[in-house]
Design an enzyme around this catalytic site. Structure first.
Site, PDB file in Angstrom:
ATOM      1  CG  ASP A   5     -11.396 -24.454  22.560  1.00  0.00           C
ATOM      2  OD1 ASP A   5     -10.275 -24.872  22.246  1.00  0.00           O
ATOM      3  OD2 ASP A   5     -11.687 -24.052  23.695  1.00  0.00           O
ATOM      4  NE  ARG A   6     -17.141 -29.930  16.153  1.00  0.00           N
ATOM      5  CZ  ARG A   6     -17.670 -31.144  16.111  1.00  0.00           C
ATOM      6  NH1 ARG A   6     -17.276 -32.071  16.969  1.00  0.00           N
ATOM      7  NH2 ARG A   6     -18.597 -31.448  15.219  1.00  0.00           N
TER       8      ARG A   6
END
Length: 268
Positions: free
Chosen positions: A133-134
């Protein structure tokens, strides 16, 4: 993120000047199978290459080839969907992924991607293996070895991943017990391979080992019991650890690491 921040983001990476780990795919006067050539060009695995060949998407010297087992020799021009393929030296990169980086080759919204870190530093076309995830940090593998990447992402090999999750509040012993025995989420039952509070003083810090590749699986496991994951750091992936690497820094795998990595997915 402004351009100044992006420049600073890119400048955090450093390359080690170790000799590249390469595979001599074509030798003078020698031949290799077409599917191997395609895989070594970083397109996909050999099995998927056979599907591309069978679909008539590959040509050798201008002639479409559909016969499995076809060979490529030095000097041949191989194209996939009209694009010329070339065999690159195999590169295996371990990155300590920083926060606010997208694990894609590019982002239409102009956000930082992990590929920005390597801009102007790599001749080869590498790409991340799987996704983080970012806002998740930690161990991320990047390579141009298509076959290895496909195997590492295949569920049957159950690649081990270990994370350190920092929660918005202390984890109750009863909830730790519940998670250790598995929970039923909207997309099915999930049970971590191991879970424990990893910090005696900070009861909101939890270590979790898992092999599932489901989207946001750790976030969703804790959210199921009313917790929010404020920070998530992957400390181990397929036996690879970040060690002393700072956020945004990277290095190439050594031969011992690469051998162990390939062994984990039954590659020679």
């Amino acid at each position: 993120i402004d351009l100044g921040a992006k420049k600073e983001f890119i400048s955090t990476s450093k390359s080690q000047s170790k000799e590249r780990i390469t595979e001599n795919t074509l030798s003078v006067g020698g031949e290799v199978r077409l599917n191997r050539f395609i895989s070594n060009a970083g397109v996909c695995s050999r099995r998927e290459a056979d599907e591309l060949i069978g679909a008539g998407l590959v040509s050798i010297n201008g002639e479409v080839v559909t016969e499995l087992g076809s060979k490529v020799k030095a000097g041949d021009v191989v194209r996939f969907n009209g694009e010329k393929l070339s065999v690159e030296a195999k590169v295996y990169i371990l990155l300590n992924k920083p926060k606010d980086a997208i694990t894609t080759a590019d982002d239409p919204d102009g956000r930082n991607t992990v590929m920005d870190i390597f801009e102007g530093k790599m001749r080869e076309r590498i790409y991340p293996v799987g996704r983080l995830d970012r806002n998740t940090t930690g161990v991320l593998l990047l390579t141009n070895d298509g076959e290895l990447a496909q195997r590492l992402m295949h569920p049957k090999y159950e690649i081990k991943k270990v994370y350190k999750a920092t929660l918005n509040k202390n984890l109750k012993p009863a909830d730790l017990w519940t998670l250790s025995n598995g929970v039923e989420l909207e997309d099915g039952y999930i049970k971590p391979d191991a879970i424990a509070q990893s910090d005696a003083k900070n009861k909101n810090v939890v270590g979790i080992e898992i092999h599932s590749g489901k989207n946001r699986i750790i976030h969703r496991m804790f959210e199921h019991l009313g917790y929010t994951v404020d920070k998530l750091d992957r400390v181990l992936y397929a036996g690879l650890e970040k060690g002393v690497l700072k956020r945004g820094a990277w290095r190439e795998l050594n031969e011992k690491e690469l051998k162990a990595l390939k062994k984990s997915v039954h590659m020679k």
